[in-house]
Design an enzyme around this catalytic site. Structure first.
Site, PDB file in Angstrom:
ATOM      1  N   LYS A   1       0.714  14.006   1.281  1.00 27.41           N
ATOM      2  CA  LYS A   1      -0.275  14.696   0.010  1.00 27.41           C
ATOM      3  C   LYS A   1      -0.267  16.355   0.331  1.00 27.41           C
ATOM      4  O   LYS A   1      -1.385  16.779  -0.181  1.00 27.41           O
ATOM      5  CB  LYS A   1      -1.517  14.519   1.414  1.00 27.41           C
TER       6      LYS A   1
ATOM      7  N   LYS B   1      -8.352  13.885   4.533  1.00 27.69           N
ATOM      8  CA  LYS B   1      -7.448  12.904   4.547  1.00 27.69           C
ATOM      9  C   LYS B   1      -6.238  13.331   5.672  1.00 27.69           C
ATOM     10  O   LYS B   1      -6.389  14.107   5.756  1.00 27.69           O
ATOM     11  CB  LYS B   1      -6.625  12.289   3.248  1.00 27.69           C
ATOM     12  N   ARG B   2      -5.454  11.904   6.140  1.00 28.54           N
ATOM     13  CA  ARG B   2      -4.119  11.886   6.574  1.00 28.54           C
ATOM     14  C   ARG B   2      -3.710  12.879   6.068  1.00 28.54           C
ATOM     15  O   ARG B   2      -3.110  13.704   5.123  1.00 28.54           O
ATOM     16  CB  ARG B   2      -3.593  10.808   6.802  1.00 28.54           C
TER      17      ARG B   2
ATOM     18  N   HIS C   1       0.931  -1.368   0.297  1.00 27.41           N
ATOM     19  CA  HIS C   1      -0.099  -0.208  -0.330  1.00 27.41           C
ATOM     20  C   HIS C   1       0.619   1.265   0.079  1.00 27.41           C
ATOM     21  O   HIS C   1       0.024   2.378  -0.158  1.00 27.41           O
ATOM     22  CB  HIS C   1      -1.358  -0.014   1.046  1.00 27.41           C
TER      23      HIS C   1
ATOM     24  N   LYS D   1     -14.327   8.422  -3.142  1.00 25.34           N
ATOM     25  CA  LYS D   1     -15.822   8.966  -2.152  1.00 25.34           C
ATOM     26  C   LYS D   1     -16.737   9.905  -2.798  1.00 25.34           C
ATOM     27  O   LYS D   1     -17.540  10.667  -2.983  1.00 25.34           O
ATOM     28  CB  LYS D   1     -15.388   8.529  -1.122  1.00 25.34           C
TER      29      LYS D   1
ATOM     30  N   THR E   1      -8.961   6.359  -1.781  1.00 26.03           N
ATOM     31  CA  THR E   1      -9.637   5.722  -1.793  1.00 26.03           C
ATOM     32  C   THR E   1     -10.930   7.070  -1.996  1.00 26.03           C
ATOM     33  O   THR E   1     -12.033   6.875  -2.110  1.00 26.03           O
ATOM     34  CB  THR E   1      -9.876   4.850  -0.869  1.00 26.03           C
TER      35      THR E   1
HETATM   36  C1  26V Z   1       3.235   4.653   5.681  1.00 22.17           C
HETATM   37  C2  26V Z   1       4.433   5.801   6.113  1.00 22.17           C
HETATM   38  C3  26V Z   1       5.815   5.172   6.998  1.00 22.17           C
HETATM   39  C4  26V Z   1       6.747   5.590   7.338  1.00 22.17           C
HETATM   40  C5  26V Z   1       6.732   7.158   6.885  1.00 22.17           C
HETATM   41  C6  26V Z   1       5.440   7.941   6.395  1.00 22.17           C
HETATM   42  C7  26V Z   1       4.865   7.000   5.937  1.00 22.17           C
HETATM   43  C8  26V Z   1       3.663   7.794   5.105  1.00 22.17           C
HETATM   44  C9  26V Z   1       2.851   6.269   4.513  1.00 22.17           C
HETATM   45  C10 26V Z   1       2.402   5.369   5.349  1.00 22.17           C
HETATM   46  C11 26V Z   1       1.087   4.226   4.151  1.00 22.17           C
HETATM   47  C12 26V Z   1       0.421   2.896   5.205  1.00 22.17           C
HETATM   48  C13 26V Z   1       0.283   2.217   4.342  1.00 22.17           C
HETATM   49  C14 26V Z   1      -1.404   2.837   4.268  1.00 22.17           C
HETATM   50  O1  26V Z   1      -2.469   3.603   4.912  1.00 22.17           O
HETATM   51  N1  26V Z   1      -1.166   3.120   2.529  1.00 22.17           N
HETATM   52  C15 26V Z   1      -2.805   3.929   1.890  1.00 22.17           C
HETATM   53  O2  26V Z   1      -3.478   2.472   1.596  1.00 22.17           O
HETATM   54  C16 26V Z   1      -4.309   3.151   1.451  1.00 22.17           C
HETATM   55  C17 26V Z   1      -5.426   2.093   0.249  1.00 22.17           C
HETATM   56  O3  26V Z   1      -4.764   1.095  -0.347  1.00 22.17           O
HETATM   57  C18 26V Z   1      -4.305   3.841  -0.145  1.00 22.17           C
HETATM   58  O4  26V Z   1      -5.691   4.141  -0.859  1.00 22.17           O
HETATM   59  C19 26V Z   1      -3.350   4.635   0.150  1.00 22.17           C
HETATM   60  O5  26V Z   1      -2.287   5.953  -1.063  1.00 22.17           O
HETATM   61  C20 26V Z   1      -1.952   4.279   0.916  1.00 22.17           C
HETATM   62  O6  26V Z   1      -1.274   5.739   1.458  1.00 22.17           O
END
Ligand code: 26V
Length: 833
Positions: free
Chosen positions: A574, A568-569, A376, A680, A676
């Site tokens: 972003k 969003k977060r 992801h 929406k 996502t």
């Molecule tokens: C992890 C991390 C870890 C350390 C530094 C910054 C950072 C930033 C993002 C993440 C993402 C963790 C996984 C996640 O939540 N991904 C999200 O998954 C969604 C469902 O597939 C997708 O729509 C989003 O684009 C994606 O960011």
């Protein structure tokens, strides 16, 4: 507040001619609510508090799912049926009551029953505290997939953790984010069924012992330092009007009784209680998934806890079917939702080899056939890795197993690429370039038969960047499954007026068969009467949101203005701060020429920042600081408003997406895996301003280029600029509007003269700008100007809005689930029995 209800005698139930546990007439529902109030809540209508009523109604609804639920449990026992096991550290289900009423098709009767009791259903719906067991996109995707799995009749279990504290509640104080613990279980959870007898032991720490068994075979025994147990809590997930239910099984950690007693017997009562406290912390709290900091032992413990309880449960279901362990993969397809549960690869090996005494090769074949892994994120820092010493201390046996998997794996790599030591080092499950780490994405990839990204662009980039070496080795494992969202929750439940309008025009099959049916509204884009009604729906949704904003933030917004929303977060990639730069630019324009005609806009932001992510928290402060100045300035009154909507969660999202005119999807190209929220918004008739990132690319293809506001560098251009040497200061020096905006932030223009406040942010932009805001700034401003000019032509805007919705069929999570079934799980959805 809930009104004092009418007085009724509990002791003389009405004869409804139906079973009051299952009947769905208004009379049965009413009697059932009273029964539940009395017999479960121990309360009478006269004494009932709003939460008592909510609980009674929730129980009444749950009762109506139990027949199907029990049927579903029986179906799990059928040896012929393959079960999808969706393994996820997060399930962001959102409030259950409204959704369950919708899916069961009993909203109207329940509303009526509740009314006869002197209450309003809407007032009960707001009582529900949502289970916030996820951070954002990844957890909510799991929830949408559960809805689609059930609706499409695929037998499935969502396995997760029953966190006592979910995602924190966000408050805004003096413009800063404040985190409040989420005590979602405080008033009870009527949707779950505790199964104390479905419980498994979970080992941690200690050491391993090697021995020869009675047949002279080499074996390993794990002597743990601590043992806890996981208890199952089941929540039924109903299908949309399909008499089918799937199962969400969440694990709660508890102390093992024998441990307590051991200490108790030697008289150390307090040690026994300590043990209990430690055991229960495993499932205590949800961690942020987007915080750069790694290395929390408890988090690894949580991941292992989830994985072992779930795999032991699957094995027990499989054996109860009367089948041998060597056919395990015929009973279960396990989907790893990112790497958080990827220790499952090593744990399944441990269970098969150590506990079920299977040979390594057979066990490995079963593991590969069972597992598949969804990635992801493309951000290199998002690739999960665990420090070797920490890993070895927590899971000593798994480290040995990972070494063995790695040894065999790298032998194969060396055969394939003789002499290529660099490749061997890059592919290894252990990162040995400095401090040693276990690479979880490599473990997941090596142990899975399929690896997928979540949008076409993301899946493609995966094979070229973070998983390139694995792709070279296993090209056939890589597939794409573009994310989708459920039209049940995200339109039918949350946008009642749009639902009524669409249903009046094309019937209601679109709610179930969104992919095929929703396009039927396309011709209506040319119908002036329909457009008029469409516009009215949006205006009403905006008014409702405006009222909530007024109540929560005190800010008064103008519903005739363009509602421009980014929820969003909060994360640098972003680029919420790029949005802020546009606001400041518009503000400066008006200040310079107060008489000019501009399209009035309300900028709405929402989202949580990981508590340890300083820059994200500073971005929230920046938004609120700019809001503070803009909203008070008489020169821009009636033209610009800025709102930070606190505590963005599923419940609030229900009000936000339907009210948007413009959806902000402005991440740096190549950084957002899919998104996502973008889906929406568009499903609710917002137009998108966005980059060619994640699923935006596919949304634009579907809705038509002319119905999408595109700007910015492509992922390739971002890459090229980085390679050439990106110089953000060049953009600052050459663009006076950009320079002015940044200088204002730096000088304290928005922070009462405290220029130092935003210095880290400004410094980062001018000297590093890793997400290339400055490079995209002018293109973004120009694109926003195009948005305003189209909005001026309301007829054109509404037409585009209708076309957006009509062409969103692809983004139903039903389509995603069908692709997972066909290309990954090899499951045919079961026909209703
Ligand atoms: C992890 C991390 C870890 C350390 C530094 C910054 C950072 C930033 C993002 C993440 C993402 C963790 C996984 C996640 O939540 N991904 C999200 O998954 C969604 C469902 O597939 C997708 O729509 C989003 O684009 C994606 O960011």
């Amino acid at each position: 507040m809930v009104k004092q209800s009418q007085k009724r005698q509990i002791s003389s139930p009405i004869d409804t001619g139906e079973n009051t546990r299952t009947g769905t007439s208004t009379a049965s529902l009413k009697q059932a609510i009273l029964d539940n109030l009395y017999y479960i809540q121990g309360c009478t209508p006269e004494l009932a508090m709003p939460n008592d009523w909510y609980m009674a109604v929730a129980r009444t609804v749950r009762d109506r799912m139990l027949d199907h639920f029990i049927h579903a449990l029986k179906r799990l026992q059928s040896p012929k049926v393959k079960i999808v096991s969706y393994l996820s550290a997060e399930f962001l289900m959102g409030p259950h009551l409204g959704n369950n009423l919708l899916n069961l098709g009993i909203t109207d009767q329940t509303r009526e029953a509740v009314k006869e009791l002197g209450l309003e259903l809407d007032e009960l719906l707001v009582q529900e505290e949502e289970p916030g067991l996820g951070n954002g996109g990844l957890g909510r995707l799991a929830a949408c997939y559960m809805d689609s799995l059930a609706t499409m009749n695929v037998p499935a279990i969502g396995y997760g953790i029953r966190y006592e504290f979910g995602i924190f509640d966000q408050e805004i104080r003096d413009g800063w984010q404040i985190e409040k613990t989420d005590k979602w279980l405080r008033l009870g959870n009527p949707w779950e069924i505790c199964r104390p007898e479905t419980s498994y032991e979970v080992n941690f720490g200690g050491h391993t012992v090697q021995y020869l068994d009675d047949n002279g075979c080499f074996r390993v025994r794990w002597i743990p330092h601590r043992v806890v147990k996981g208890i199952a809590y089941d929540t039924p997930v109903p299908s949309y009007r399909n008499d089918m239910v799937d199962l969400l099984r969440l694990w709660k950690s508890e102390a093992i009784e024998s441990f307590d007693f051991q200490a108790f017997n030697v008289g150390d009562y307090y040690k026994a209680v300590d043990e209990k406290v430690i055991s229960e912390t495993v499932s205590k709290v949800l961690y942020p998934n987007d915080e750069p900091e790694i290395g929390k032992t408890l988090r690894l413990a949580q991941q292992y806890f989830l994985v072992t309880c779930s795999l032991q449960d699957m094995i027990s279901i499989h054996l109860m079917r009367g089948k041998g362990i060597e056919t395990f993969h015929e009973s279960f397809a396990v989907q790893l939702n990112d790497t958080y549960p990827s220790i499952a690869v090593a744990e399944l090996m441990r269970l098969l080899v150590d506990e079920h005494l299977m040979g390594w090769d057979t066990a490995w074949q079963i593991t590969e056939k069972t597992m598949s892994y969804t990635n992801h994120s493309l951000l290199p820092e998002a690739l999960e890795k665990w420090s070797l010493p920490l890993f070895g201390r927590t899971l000593p046996r798994h480290l040995e197993i990972i070494y063995e998997i790695n040894r065999r794996f790298l032998d194969g790599v060396r055969l394939r690429y003789p002499g290529d030591d660099g490749r061997v080092a890059r592919l290894s499950l252990i990162d040995e370039s400095g401090e040693k780490y276990v690479r979880m994405a490599h473990l997941a990839s090596v142990g899975s038969h399929r690896i997928n990204g979540v949008s076409a662009l993301h899946s493609n980039l995966l094979t070229k960047t973070v998983l390139k070496d694995l792709y070279d080795l296993y090209p056939d494992r890589f597939v794409n499954v573009t994310n989708g969202v459920t039209p049940r929750r995200w339109i039918a439940l949350s946008n009642a007026e749009l639902t009524a309008l669409i249903t009046k025009s094309i019937g209601d099959r679109w709610i179930r068969y969104f992919e095929d049916e929703i396009r039927k509204i396309e011709p209506l884009a040319d119908d002036a009467g329909f457009r008029e009604e469409w516009g009215k729906v949006k205006r009403n949704n905006k008014s409702r949101l405006a009222a909530i904003i007024k109540e929560r933030t005190g800010v008064v917004t103008d519903t005739d203005s363009l509602f421009d929303i980014q929820v969003k977060r909060i994360h640098e990639y972003k680029r919420q701060h790029l949005n802020v730069l546009n606001i400041i630019t518009l503000y400066n324009r008006i200040k310079k020429d107060p008489g000019q005609e501009i399209i009035p806009r309300t900028f709405i932001f929402g989202g949580k920042a990981a508590p340890g992510y300083f820059m994200a928290k500073l971005i929230i402060k920046l938004i609120n600081s700019v809001a503070g100045v803009v909203n008070k300035d008489q020169d821009v009154a009636g033209r610009l408003k800025v709102v930070f909507f606190p505590d963005f969660n599923v419940k609030n999202a229900h009000h936000i997406y339907p009210a948007a005119d413009l959806s902000e999807q402005i991440s740096t190209a190549g950084k957002e895996a899919a998104g996502t929220g973008n889906m929406k918004f568009s499903m609710n008739g917002a137009l998108t301003i966005g980059t060619l990132d994640g699923a935006n690319v596919e949304i634009r293809e579907e809705v038509g280029h002319e119905n999408f506001f595109l700007f910015g560098l492509t992922a390739d251009e971002v890459h090229d600029q980085k390679v050439k040497g990106y110089n953000p200061r060049g953009y600052y020096d050459s663009n006076p509007h950009l320079r002015e905006a940044i200088d204002q932030i730096r000088s304290g223009h928005f922070s009462g003269g405290h220029g130092e406040l935003f210095e880290p942010l400004v410094d980062n932009l001018l000297n590093h700008d890793p997400f290339m805001l400055l490079a995209d700034y002018q293109a973004y401003i120009d694109c926003q100007d195009r948005v305003s000019s189209v909005y001026r032509d309301q007829e054109r805007w509404v037409r585009m809005s209708i076309l957006n919705v009509a062409r969103m069929g692809k983004f139903s999570s039903d389509r995603s689930i069908r692709e997972y079934c066909d290309n990954i799980w090899k499951i045919n959805p079961v026909k209703g029995e």
